[in-house]
Design a protein around this motif. Structure first.
Motif, PDB file in Angstrom:
ATOM      1  N   VAL A   1      15.290  46.952   8.348  1.00  0.00           N
ATOM      2  CA  VAL A   1      15.867  45.749   7.740  1.00  0.00           C
ATOM      3  C   VAL A   1      14.794  44.686   7.547  1.00  0.00           C
ATOM      4  O   VAL A   1      14.115  44.293   8.494  1.00  0.00           O
ATOM      5  N   ASP A   2      14.633  44.241   6.312  1.00  0.00           N
ATOM      6  CA  ASP A   2      13.730  43.140   5.998  1.00  0.00           C
ATOM      7  C   ASP A   2      14.582  41.864   5.980  1.00  0.00           C
ATOM      8  O   ASP A   2      15.366  41.648   5.069  1.00  0.00           O
ATOM      9  N   PHE A   3      14.396  41.039   7.015  1.00  0.00           N
ATOM     10  CA  PHE A   3      15.239  39.846   7.121  1.00  0.00           C
ATOM     11  C   PHE A   3      14.897  38.799   6.066  1.00  0.00           C
ATOM     12  O   PHE A   3      15.669  37.882   5.840  1.00  0.00           O
ATOM     13  N   ALA A   4      13.746  38.951   5.433  1.00  0.00           N
ATOM     14  CA  ALA A   4      13.461  38.083   4.292  1.00  0.00           C
ATOM     15  C   ALA A   4      14.409  38.408   3.142  1.00  0.00           C
ATOM     16  O   ALA A   4      14.829  37.529   2.394  1.00  0.00           O
ATOM     17  N   ALA A   5      14.766  39.685   3.015  1.00  0.00           N
ATOM     18  CA  ALA A   5      15.761  40.071   2.007  1.00  0.00           C
ATOM     19  C   ALA A   5      17.147  39.594   2.421  1.00  0.00           C
ATOM     20  O   ALA A   5      17.910  39.064   1.611  1.00  0.00           O
ATOM     21  N   ALA A   6      17.482  39.766   3.704  1.00  0.00           N
ATOM     22  CA  ALA A   6      18.787  39.322   4.191  1.00  0.00           C
ATOM     23  C   ALA A   6      18.974  37.828   4.001  1.00  0.00           C
ATOM     24  O   ALA A   6      20.094  37.354   3.771  1.00  0.00           O
ATOM     25  N   ALA A   7      17.880  37.073   4.080  1.00  0.00           N
ATOM     26  CA  ALA A   7      17.966  35.618   3.963  1.00  0.00           C
ATOM     27  C   ALA A   7      18.319  35.162   2.552  1.00  0.00           C
ATOM     28  O   ALA A   7      18.678  34.002   2.339  1.00  0.00           O
ATOM     29  N   LEU A   8      18.230  36.069   1.560  1.00  0.00           N
ATOM     30  CA  LEU A   8      18.559  35.684   0.184  1.00  0.00           C
ATOM     31  C   LEU A   8      20.038  35.378   0.013  1.00  0.00           C
ATOM     32  O   LEU A   8      20.422  34.646  -0.896  1.00  0.00           O
ATOM     33  N   LEU A   9      20.860  35.954   0.879  1.00  0.00           N
ATOM     34  CA  LEU A   9      22.304  35.809   0.730  1.00  0.00           C
ATOM     35  C   LEU A   9      22.872  35.061   1.936  1.00  0.00           C
ATOM     36  O   LEU A   9      22.666  35.490   3.076  1.00  0.00           O
ATOM     37  N   PRO A  10      23.545  33.928   1.724  1.00  0.00           N
ATOM     38  CA  PRO A  10      24.157  33.223   2.855  1.00  0.00           C
ATOM     39  C   PRO A  10      25.089  34.143   3.636  1.00  0.00           C
ATOM     40  O   PRO A  10      25.750  35.015   3.068  1.00  0.00           O
ATOM     41  N   THR A  11      25.147  33.940   4.945  1.00  0.00           N
ATOM     42  CA  THR A  11      25.938  34.816   5.805  1.00  0.00           C
ATOM     43  C   THR A  11      27.416  34.803   5.413  1.00  0.00           C
ATOM     44  O   THR A  11      28.084  35.843   5.453  1.00  0.00           O
TER      45      THR A  11
ATOM     46  N   LEU B   1      28.631  43.155   2.507  1.00  0.00           N
ATOM     47  CA  LEU B   1      27.339  43.822   2.324  1.00  0.00           C
ATOM     48  C   LEU B   1      26.222  42.919   2.833  1.00  0.00           C
ATOM     49  O   LEU B   1      26.409  41.714   3.028  1.00  0.00           O
ATOM     50  N   VAL B   2      25.051  43.508   3.056  1.00  0.00           N
ATOM     51  CA  VAL B   2      23.877  42.764   3.515  1.00  0.00           C
ATOM     52  C   VAL B   2      22.647  43.251   2.751  1.00  0.00           C
ATOM     53  O   VAL B   2      22.372  44.458   2.748  1.00  0.00           O
ATOM     54  N   PRO B   3      21.884  42.364   2.105  1.00  0.00           N
ATOM     55  CA  PRO B   3      20.601  42.781   1.538  1.00  0.00           C
ATOM     56  C   PRO B   3      19.653  43.194   2.664  1.00  0.00           C
ATOM     57  O   PRO B   3      19.558  42.505   3.679  1.00  0.00           O
ATOM     58  N   VAL B   4      18.964  44.321   2.503  1.00  0.00           N
ATOM     59  CA  VAL B   4      18.143  44.833   3.600  1.00  0.00           C
ATOM     60  C   VAL B   4      16.696  45.103   3.224  1.00  0.00           C
ATOM     61  O   VAL B   4      15.848  45.275   4.097  1.00  0.00           O
ATOM     62  N   ALA B   5      16.368  45.155   1.921  1.00  0.00           N
ATOM     63  CA  ALA B   5      14.983  45.481   1.560  1.00  0.00           C
ATOM     64  C   ALA B   5      14.743  45.145   0.095  1.00  0.00           C
ATOM     65  O   ALA B   5      15.675  45.045  -0.706  1.00  0.00           O
ATOM     66  N   PHE B   6      13.452  44.971  -0.227  1.00  0.00           N
ATOM     67  CA  PHE B   6      13.025  44.774  -1.608  1.00  0.00           C
ATOM     68  C   PHE B   6      12.428  46.076  -2.128  1.00  0.00           C
ATOM     69  O   PHE B   6      11.739  46.797  -1.406  1.00  0.00           O
ATOM     70  N   VAL B   7      12.666  46.364  -3.395  1.00  0.00           N
ATOM     71  CA  VAL B   7      12.006  47.474  -4.079  1.00  0.00           C
ATOM     72  C   VAL B   7      11.324  46.894  -5.306  1.00  0.00           C
ATOM     73  O   VAL B   7      11.997  46.466  -6.250  1.00  0.00           O
ATOM     74  N   GLY B   8      10.008  46.859  -5.278  1.00  0.00           N
ATOM     75  CA  GLY B   8       9.289  46.256  -6.388  1.00  0.00           C
ATOM     76  C   GLY B   8       9.585  44.768  -6.487  1.00  0.00           C
ATOM     77  O   GLY B   8       9.899  44.098  -5.514  1.00  0.00           O
ATOM     78  N   ARG B   9       9.500  44.264  -7.701  1.00  0.00           N
ATOM     79  CA  ARG B   9       9.670  42.827  -7.913  1.00  0.00           C
ATOM     80  C   ARG B   9      11.103  42.430  -8.263  1.00  0.00           C
ATOM     81  O   ARG B   9      11.460  41.261  -8.145  1.00  0.00           O
ATOM     82  N   ASP B  10      11.919  43.397  -8.714  1.00  0.00           N
ATOM     83  CA  ASP B  10      13.213  42.981  -9.254  1.00  0.00           C
ATOM     84  C   ASP B  10      14.387  43.793  -8.747  1.00  0.00           C
ATOM     85  O   ASP B  10      15.477  43.728  -9.309  1.00  0.00           O
ATOM     86  N   GLU B  11      14.200  44.570  -7.660  1.00  0.00           N
ATOM     87  CA  GLU B  11      15.311  45.369  -7.152  1.00  0.00           C
ATOM     88  C   GLU B  11      15.555  45.040  -5.685  1.00  0.00           C
ATOM     89  O   GLU B  11      14.620  44.850  -4.915  1.00  0.00           O
ATOM     90  N   LEU B  12      16.826  44.976  -5.310  1.00  0.00           N
ATOM     91  CA  LEU B  12      17.227  44.607  -3.959  1.00  0.00           C
ATOM     92  C   LEU B  12      18.133  45.693  -3.395  1.00  0.00           C
ATOM     93  O   LEU B  12      19.143  46.052  -4.004  1.00  0.00           O
ATOM     94  N   VAL B  13      17.763  46.214  -2.232  1.00  0.00           N
ATOM     95  CA  VAL B  13      18.590  47.212  -1.556  1.00  0.00           C
ATOM     96  C   VAL B  13      19.628  46.488  -0.704  1.00  0.00           C
ATOM     97  O   VAL B  13      19.284  45.594   0.075  1.00  0.00           O
ATOM     98  N   VAL B  14      20.903  46.863  -0.861  1.00  0.00           N
ATOM     99  CA  VAL B  14      21.959  46.259  -0.055  1.00  0.00           C
ATOM    100  C   VAL B  14      22.687  47.352   0.715  1.00  0.00           C
ATOM    101  O   VAL B  14      22.936  48.442   0.186  1.00  0.00           O
TER     102      VAL B  14
END
Length: 560
Positions: free
Chosen positions: A86-96, A104-117
């Motif tokens: 879990v990349d908490f920098a990704a999780a921080a994009l979405l308010p709790t 759902l919870v964002p958990v990782a970045f893929v490249g510059r424009d994709e977000l794994v949830v």
């Protein structure tokens, strides 16, 4: 999951498609029988419950099996929280609050424009909402509902878990913040929370062309964690300073501070060091989990032979026991394992440390505070006047503190302390270099422990390999079986989980005392110590390689 939900975005082309019935997939996968599904579906129809959840409640399928079936139904990847990085920098994009509402919870970045949830019940409308909120394409992965609930609890800790303090029990500094500060506040919290979650010992914020590279030290090895963009870099540095109660306007001189964190009910202290560098300001945050119980010497990796060599000095009522090695080699942890071994209701124990790394009930612990005039020397003098049975000095930093500790060891106290030397034989000579008379060193020191920390092989994925016998300290030709690192989800594909100590234990005999008084070279002292039974660091490391606990490459990394 609801029968009304039958569509989801494809992970390949973003198109919406229909999925098969969940019960059919569970049966096809062999997780349950057709009769069990039909019976549960009838009950669910009558009670308004979800079929999948009811199957889990009845014990017909496990939560993991249900999650696998849901992923297969929608053509998505399946994982678990243990396997998820879990990349908490990704999780921080979405308010709790939004994360809980959307499930759902964002958990990782893929490249510059994709977000794994991570999601338990895929809902493409929720994915659209997150995509609009973050400006990124969404790649969903399915995890069990219990794992999602645990992840939501974990990211909710980012909302309010940091305080700044100079002393362990100091009140938090109240900082007035504007709404514009919220992204920065959450970014710092997320980086710290992720580091604690991964078991990192340090967080490094390193300036790079206006941005900040964030790196974690995990099991003694640095790894990239995140990158703070130029637009946010200075705000992140200022936020760290505010939390650590430092001067945010001072950018030319080093500063030291402290941050307190409450994570999942346990206290974590963080030591902050700010340093001016060519490209800006660097920050190093050292993480100290004060609620963590120190392990025994056996758990730390000390061999039975070394524990036996250490036993005699520990039975004494006085004398000095030193733990030596470079910074971050686990010296203080070893001393606390020793304290855990010797402490009894009949003994009084006191420590002076900077910082106090572990909290121990039944032990009086003093935190050094240079700002308030409580130095090692001042605190140690006060401790000696209190006349405890066992004294632990976090570090012999200067001649004055070393002299007081040596005097205490000579006057009826068992003194434990640390020293920065590369091996056990060099420790007496280091004390002499600090200004302690050789005869005092020889009379006061009873045992020296030198140590390093090596990464411990992951028992789940380690794989056997043959190496020449001579490479692992065995005489003769031929090859022997040892293990090497492989990598799996459990160890985050590193091949290692945790660390173990590599030790050499030198008891100070009469012959070694004579060599110390004569100011003999460290090599000569080491030669006599080996003749008297000391196992050198490298030999102890090779023994742990032969035992399957670590690897040859790891011993080479930590010992050179």
């Amino acid at each position: 999951m609801s029968t009304a939900m039958s569509t989801v975005m494809s992970t390949e082309n973003g198109q919406v498609r229909h999925g098969r019935r969940l019960g059919d997939i569970l049966v096809d996968l062999g997780f349950c029988t057709r009769e069990a599904v039909e019976d549960t579906a009838a009950t669910a129809m009558e009670t308004g419950q979800l079929v999948g959840r009811l199957l889990v409640e009845r014990g017909t399928v496990t939560a993991d099996q249900l999650s696998i079936a849901i992923a297969k139904r929608f053509g998505l990847e399946h994982t678990t929280l243990d396997e998820l990085s879990v990349d908490f920098a990704a999780a921080a994009l979405l308010p709790t609050t939004d994360a809980r509402r959307l499930g759902l919870v964002p958990v990782a970045f893929v490249g510059r424009d994709e977000l794994v949830v991570a999601v338990a019940n895929p809902n493409y409308l929720a994915f659209d909402d997150v995509s609009m909120m973050t400006g990124r394409r969404i790649k969903p992965v399915v995890i069990p509902q219990d794992d999602l609930d645990a992840l939501l609890r974990r990211v909710s800790l980012l909302d309010d878990n940091l305080t700044s303090d100079e002393a362990p029990e100091a009140e938090a500094v109240v900082v007035v913040e504007s709404a514009d500060d919220a992204p920065t506040i959450k970014a710092v919290r997320s980086i710290i929370a992720q580091a604690v979650d991964r078991g990192a010992s340090d967080i490094h914020f390193e300036p790079d062309d206006g941005a900040l590279n964030v790196r974690y030290r995990i099991d003694g090895v640095m790894s990239d964690a995140a990158r703070v963009p130029r637009t946010q870099a200075s705000a992140v540095v200022s936020r760290i300073k505010i939390l650590a109660d430092l001067d945010i306007s001072e950018r030319r001189l080093p500063q030291d501070g402290r941050i307190g964190v409450e994570l999942e009910g346990r206290r974590v202290d963080i030591r902050v060091a700010m340093m001016p560098v060519v490209d800006g300001e660097a920050a190093v945050l050292r993480i100290l989990d004060t609620g963590y119980a120190p392990l025994s010497l056996d758990d730390l990796g000390m061999s039975p032979e070394d524990r036996e060599r250490l036993a005699a000095p520990l039975r004494g009522s006085h004398g000095g026991i030193l733990a030596t090695g470079p910074t971050g080699s686990g010296k203080t942890t070893t001393l606390y394992a020793i304290i855990a071994q010797v402490r009894t209701p009949e003994l009084t124990l006191m420590t002076i440390e900077d910082p106090v790394e572990y909290r121990f009930s039944g032990i009086n612990q003093i935190q050094v505070s240079e700002r308030n005039g409580l130095t090692f020397s001042a605190g140690l003098r006060a401790i000696v006047r209190a006349d405890p049975d066992v004294i632990m000095v976090g570090e012999m930093r200067d001649r004055e503190s070393a002299h007081i500790a040596v005097d205490a060891a000579l006057t009826g106290h068992l003194v434990l302390s640390t020293l920065h030397t590369n091996d056990a034989a060099s420790a007496p000579l280091r004390l002499i270099d600090m200004g302690i008379e050789p005869y005092l060193v020889a009379s006061s020191i009873s045992c020296v422990i030198a140590q390093r920390l090596a990464r411990r092989l992951c028992p789940q994925c380690r794989r056997p390999v043959k190496v020449p016998a001579a490479h692992v300290g065995i005489d003769g030709a031929g090859a022997v079986d040892v293990y090497e690192a492989a990598g799996c989800a459990r160890c985050r594909n590193t091949g290692y989980i945790g660390r173990l100590g590599i030790y050499e234990v030198m008891t100070v005999s009469d012959e070694i005392r004579s060599l110390i008084v004569a100011r003999s070279a460290a090599q000569q002292i080491a030669k006599v110590a080996v003749e008297q039974g000391m196992l050198p660091l490298r030999e102890d490391g090779l023994e742990k390689v032969r035992g399957g606990f670590t690897t040859l490459s790891e011993i080479g990394r930590v010992l050179g």
